[in-house]
Design an enzyme around this catalytic site. Structure first.
Site, mmCIF file in Angstrom:
data_model
loop_
_atom_site.group_PDB
_atom_site.id
_atom_site.type_symbol
_atom_site.label_atom_id
_atom_site.label_comp_id
_atom_site.label_asym_id
_atom_site.label_seq_id
_atom_site.Cartn_x
_atom_site.Cartn_y
_atom_site.Cartn_z
ATOM 1 N N LYS A 168 12.336 7.935 25.954
ATOM 2 C CA LYS A 168 10.899 7.625 26.133
ATOM 3 C C LYS A 168 10.170 7.893 24.855
ATOM 4 C CE LYS A 168 10.475 12.563 27.684
ATOM 5 N NZ LYS A 168 10.284 13.281 28.762
ATOM 6 N N TYR B 238 -8.312 19.976 -0.605
ATOM 7 C CA TYR B 238 -9.502 19.995 0.269
ATOM 8 C C TYR B 238 -9.844 21.569 0.857
ATOM 9 C CZ TYR B 238 -9.262 15.030 0.579
ATOM 10 O OH TYR B 238 -9.438 13.743 0.213
HETATM 11 C C1 LIG Z 1 11.328 14.299 28.855
HETATM 12 C C2 LIG Z 1 12.279 14.440 29.981
HETATM 13 C C3 LIG Z 1 13.524 14.863 30.003
HETATM 14 C C4 LIG Z 1 14.265 15.099 28.714
HETATM 15 O O1 LIG Z 1 13.736 16.480 28.312
HETATM 16 P P1 LIG Z 1 14.566 17.170 27.018
HETATM 17 O O2 LIG Z 1 13.921 18.524 27.032
HETATM 18 O O3 LIG Z 1 14.210 16.439 25.924
HETATM 19 O O4 LIG Z 1 15.959 17.183 27.281
HETATM 20 C C5 LIG Z 1 14.243 14.843 31.371
HETATM 21 N N1 LIG Z 1 13.569 14.637 32.456
HETATM 22 C C6 LIG Z 1 12.380 14.497 32.448
HETATM 23 C C7 LIG Z 1 11.439 14.152 33.816
HETATM 24 C C8 LIG Z 1 11.550 14.377 31.321
HETATM 25 O O5 LIG Z 1 10.156 13.966 31.481
#
Ligand SMILES: *Cc1c(COP(=O)(O)O)cnc(C)c1O
Length: 359
Positions: free
Chosen positions: A34, A256
């Site tokens: 994702k 800044y």
């Molecule tokens: C993002 C996500 C994962 C992966 O989590 P990590 O900590 O990056 O391994 C697994 N399951 C769900 C439902 C997620 O949203």
């Protein structure tokens, strides 16, 4: 010459997935890609991993459809289910697998006019209270899904751990895992529970499927560790260059808001990376940057396109020298903890203008 590049080391990615498979020899692997593969580039990562994993997971249906359009044929799981009733048809047409976490989604699946039933993981809430059926809803929703002709049987079961990475809450994590197994006892389909932290530390969470995300990219999910501690290799190295080197006198006020003041005569380096590339604006003075093999501290506020480092009075660094913001030689975990955030956020924030290159 590119001002900023995210160098993606595909052999590190392969090393990590092969190492993960050894940790969970009995489980099938869902690579979580994702958010543009945590900022690493969705297609680059998917193409590299495709022959090493059993499935992929994303958060949004458009991510899944773009993978199908690029020819990815492995199962693709929608971790949050779908957000509109019409999506059920897309899920069927594109042969996606979806989490189903509430009554509205069950209704949409029941009502959909589709020829090809869809694969589902029924999602239950085991303690995060984000998505998933509560205890008093499980039986009804499960029966409806099992009775629905639009759903492939047997129905899978999925949930997500909320504290598998959190020191001091081991009891709560154990409760979540035990509750999941209790509900799972009356399911015939595949079970899916562990995220990265579960894979590394909680063997009881290793079920038919596991869902590694951050560890694929060589990053530790634990606040006090980095990837190397788990025999993982960093996949992304964020690299830039010095575009100016200049002397400042003791007392000079830099950047800044004059947020940094030279305590001695020194040499400043100007690095061609800023928050417009995804480097965190809130990086405090002293955040490490790797230049010519040594860590030098940032000085002053990060700008949109540049940041300052204190190279020290004896600096021999030159314009054009490489600056590593994180990755090979400087764990992103270390930068994240200085910035009061988690490494997930830093890698996800890589902006489109950063040149992504693979080695
Ligand atoms: C993002 C996500 C994962 C992966 O989590 P990590 O900590 O990056 O391994 C697994 N399951 C769900 C439902 C997620 O949203």
């Amino acid at each position: 010459m590119n001002a900023v590049s995210a160098i993606i080391n595909t052999s590190a990615l392969v090393h990590n997935i092969e190492h993960i498979k050894k940790l969970v020899p009995k489980s099938k692997i869902i690579a979580v890609v994702k958010a543009n593969a945590y900022g690493h580039g969705l297609f680059l990562v998917a193409n590299t991993l495709v022959d090493h994993v059993d499935a992929f997971a994303v958060a949004r249906i458009d991510e899944a459809i773009s993978m199908r359009n690029k020819g990815v044929q492995k199962p693709i799981i929608l971790l949050e289910g779908f957000f509109a009733d019409e999506d059920v048809e897309l899920i069927s047409n594109y042969n996606l697998t979806t989490a189903v976490h509430d009554k509205e989604q069950v209704e949409a699946i029941e009502k959909a006019r589709i020829d090809k039933p869809i694969s589902c993981f029924f999602k239950i809430n085991i303690g995060m209270h984000r998505l998933g059926a509560n205890k008093d809803e499980i039986e009804e929703l499960k029966q409806r899904l099992n009775a629905c002709k639009n759903v492939v049987k047997p129905l899978g079961l999925i949930s997500h751990l909320s504290v598998a990475d959190t020191a001091g809450l081991e009891d709560y994590n154990n409760e979540q895992i035990e509750y999941f197994h209790k509900i799972a006892a009356s399911f015939d389909g595949d079970l899916c529970l562990a995220n990265s932290a579960g894979i590394l530390s909680w063997p009881k969470s290793h079920t038919d499927w596991v869902r590694p995300g951050i560890i694929l990219y060589g990053i530790s999910p634990f606040a006090d560790k980095c990837g190397y501690d788990h025999n993982l290799e960093p996949v992304m190295t964020l690299k830039s260059r010095l575009i100016a080197v200049r002397r400042v006198k003791q007392g000079d006020r830099v950047g800044y808001g004059a947020a940094w003041r030279a305590e001695r005569d020194t040499v400043l380096g100007i690095v061609a990376t800023g928050y417009g590339d995804g480097y965190p604006r809130n990086a405090p003075n002293g955040t490490p940057v790797l230049i010519n093999g040594r860590e030098v501290p940032t000085a002053g506020h990060v700008c949109m396109d540049m940041l300052f480092v204190d190279l020290g009075p004896d600096s021999k660094d030159k314009v054009g020298d490489e600056a590593i913001l994180w990755g090979d030689g400087l764990p992103v975990e270390k930068v994240a903890s200085r910035c009061g955030t988690i490494p997930y956020e830093l890698v996800c924030h890589i902006m489109p203008r950063v040149n992504v290159e693979c080695i």
